[in-house]
Design an enzyme around this catalytic site. Structure first.
Site, PDB file in Angstrom:
ATOM      1  N   HIS A  30       4.427  21.831  81.433  1.00  0.00           N
ATOM      2  CA  HIS A  30       4.767  22.040  80.028  1.00  0.00           C
ATOM      3  C   HIS A  30       6.286  22.106  79.819  1.00  0.00           C
ATOM      4  CE1 HIS A  30       5.938  26.194  80.891  1.00  0.00           C
ATOM      5  NE2 HIS A  30       4.873  26.245  81.683  1.00  0.00           N
TER       6      HIS A  30
ATOM      7  N   GLU B 103      -2.484  28.219  83.873  1.00  0.00           N
ATOM      8  CA  GLU B 103      -1.444  28.886  84.656  1.00  0.00           C
ATOM      9  C   GLU B 103      -2.042  29.915  85.615  1.00  0.00           C
ATOM     10  OE1 GLU B 103       1.272  29.065  86.161  1.00  0.00           O
ATOM     11  OE2 GLU B 103       2.795  29.496  84.626  1.00  0.00           O
TER      12      GLU B 103
END
Length: 211
Positions: A11, A93
């Site tokens: 990201h 994550e």
């Protein structure tokens, strides 16, 4: 049908990347991109578009807000009319537990470095080994998808630094020691795997090493 290319991307720069104090007041999954992160996502979209053109693409996207935001921005730069999208929680994550002060975050960082990144389990969270397990499970799905006759020509995986590094570890059968030598990709750094004449994949983007 095995895709020609697999694009892996972390990201863009997030609120947590520039202000670790935010982890004490805002859940990790809610962190958004900074203005710089938005620009990084747009530029990444242009790079992918230059490599992809009008070819078909299947996208697996982590559900965490900063990864979804990254994908939404980069998608705007793609000209392909054949894009399929799937939200994939297994590539989220590494979980850091609940809200933590910057002092607590720094303590975890220090303990993890001393113990070993792969095996250290974050209190109320995950170890890298835990993430490796869910990445391995996701990879089974990925290979089953590849067997579909109409599967797109390319794949894009929008994920996180640690998860991406563990994907590379699993894909190329790296040892724990080899994994520990690698560094997480930078924000919106594009990692590319390309199929060769033997139907295997070459890593054509070099992973950075830890300093």
């Amino acid at each position: 049908m095995k895709p020609n290319k697999i694009f892996l991307i972390r990201h863009g720069e997030s609120e947590g990347n520039v202000n670790r104090n935010i982890y004490s007041t805002k859940p990790d999954y809610k962190l958004l991109l900074t203005e710089k992160g938005k620009l990084q996502a747009t530029e990444a979209g242009k790079k992918i578009n230059n490599l992809l053109g009008s070819e078909s693409l299947f996208c697996y996207v982590s559900p965490i807000w900063r990864t979804r935001e990254t994908f939404q921005l980069l998608q705007k730069e793609l000209v392909s009319s054949n894009i399929q999208i799937r939200e994939e929680p297994r590539i989220r994550e590494q979980e850091w537990g609940h809200l933590r002060t910057i002092e607590e975050c720094e303590k975890v960082d220090k303990e993890r470095d001393e113990y070993g990144t792969f095996y250290f389990r974050i209190p109320d969270g995950e170890s890298a080994a835990d993430v490796y397990d869910r990445v391995s499970d996701f990879m089974g799905t990925l290979h089953r998808d590849f067997e579909k006759e109409s599967f797109p020509n390319n794949v894009l995986i929008v994920t996180h630094g640690m998860t991406l590094r563990l994907f590379i570890m699993k894909w190329f059968h790296l040892s724990v020691e080899e994994f520990e030598l690698l560094s997480n990709p930078k924000n919106c750094e594009l990692i590319i795997l390309e199929k060769n004449e033997l139907e295997k994949y070459n890593l054509i983007t070099e992973m950075r090493k830890r300093k």
